[in-house]
Design a protein around this motif. Structure first.
Motif, mmCIF file in Angstrom:
data_model
loop_
_atom_site.group_PDB
_atom_site.id
_atom_site.type_symbol
_atom_site.label_atom_id
_atom_site.label_comp_id
_atom_site.label_asym_id
_atom_site.label_seq_id
_atom_site.Cartn_x
_atom_site.Cartn_y
_atom_site.Cartn_z
ATOM 1 N N ARG A 35 92.901 12.026 119.545
ATOM 2 C CA ARG A 35 94.305 11.794 119.217
ATOM 3 C C ARG A 35 94.815 13.020 118.476
ATOM 4 N NH1 ARG A 35 93.556 9.148 122.737
ATOM 5 N NH2 ARG A 35 93.234 6.942 122.831
ATOM 6 N N TYR A 36 95.928 13.550 118.932
ATOM 7 C CA TYR A 36 96.472 14.771 118.343
ATOM 8 C C TYR A 36 97.443 14.438 117.223
ATOM 9 C CZ TYR A 36 94.170 16.992 122.189
ATOM 10 O OH TYR A 36 93.206 17.416 123.056
ATOM 11 N N ASN A 37 97.433 15.279 116.175
ATOM 12 C CA ASN A 37 98.283 15.045 115.011
ATOM 13 C C ASN A 37 99.696 15.579 115.251
ATOM 14 O OD1 ASN A 37 98.171 17.853 114.596
ATOM 15 N ND2 ASN A 37 96.492 17.681 113.134
ATOM 16 N N ASP A 38 100.561 15.360 114.273
ATOM 17 C CA ASP A 38 101.960 15.771 114.390
ATOM 18 C C ASP A 38 102.112 17.282 114.551
ATOM 19 O OD1 ASP A 38 102.835 13.166 114.252
ATOM 20 O OD2 ASP A 38 103.262 13.251 112.103
ATOM 21 N N LYS A 39 101.234 18.074 113.926
ATOM 22 C CA LYS A 39 101.325 19.530 114.041
ATOM 23 C C LYS A 39 101.140 19.979 115.489
ATOM 24 C CE LYS A 39 99.613 23.936 112.248
ATOM 25 N NZ LYS A 39 100.448 24.616 113.190
ATOM 26 N N TYR A 40 100.239 19.349 116.208
ATOM 27 C CA TYR A 40 100.032 19.663 117.623
ATOM 28 C C TYR A 40 101.360 19.516 118.382
ATOM 29 C CZ TYR A 40 98.791 18.712 122.497
ATOM 30 O OH TYR A 40 98.750 18.708 123.861
#
Length: 118
Positions: free
Chosen positions: A34-39
């Protein structure tokens, strides 16, 4: 290239506020992390380098990038993710997600691909 030698109709669209959720959904379907908001912030900020690919108006693939400024003024495009939903692999979709800018330097990092543009 396409199915049975026929050309497959693929359309591309840049990632914008209104279709960011499609990028999130396709990432969830393709990748085991799962990718974070920065990604997603970096992908959005890369402009035309982050794309969604559609087959018959169904979002089936994506390429998400981030821009990195290097010494000497070079701008590098770091490919964070590149994926196609399993049923649509082998149709040549990913080749339609390429860049039209001249690539002067190409390298592979451990986490992904890095394209440096002069």
């Amino acid at each position: 290239m396409g199915v049975g030698g026929r050309e497959v109709a693929i359309s591309l669209d840049g990632v914008r506020d209104k279709n960011m959720m499609q990028l999130k959904k396709i990432n969830t379907a393709i990748f085991p992390v799962r990718y974070n908001d920065k990604y997603y912030t970096d992908a959005f900020a890369s402009g035309d380098f982050t794309k969604l690919a559609y087959y018959s108006d169904i979002c089936v693939a994506s390429i998400a990038c981030r821009l990195e400024k290097k010494e000497g003024g070079a701008v590098c495009v770091y490919i964070m993710t590149l994926g196609v939903l399993a049923p649509y692999r082998g149709l040549g979709i990913i080749f339609r997600c390429g860049f039209e800018d001249p690539v002067y330097n190409f390298g592979i990092s451990v986490q992904g691909l890095l394209l440096c543009l002069a």
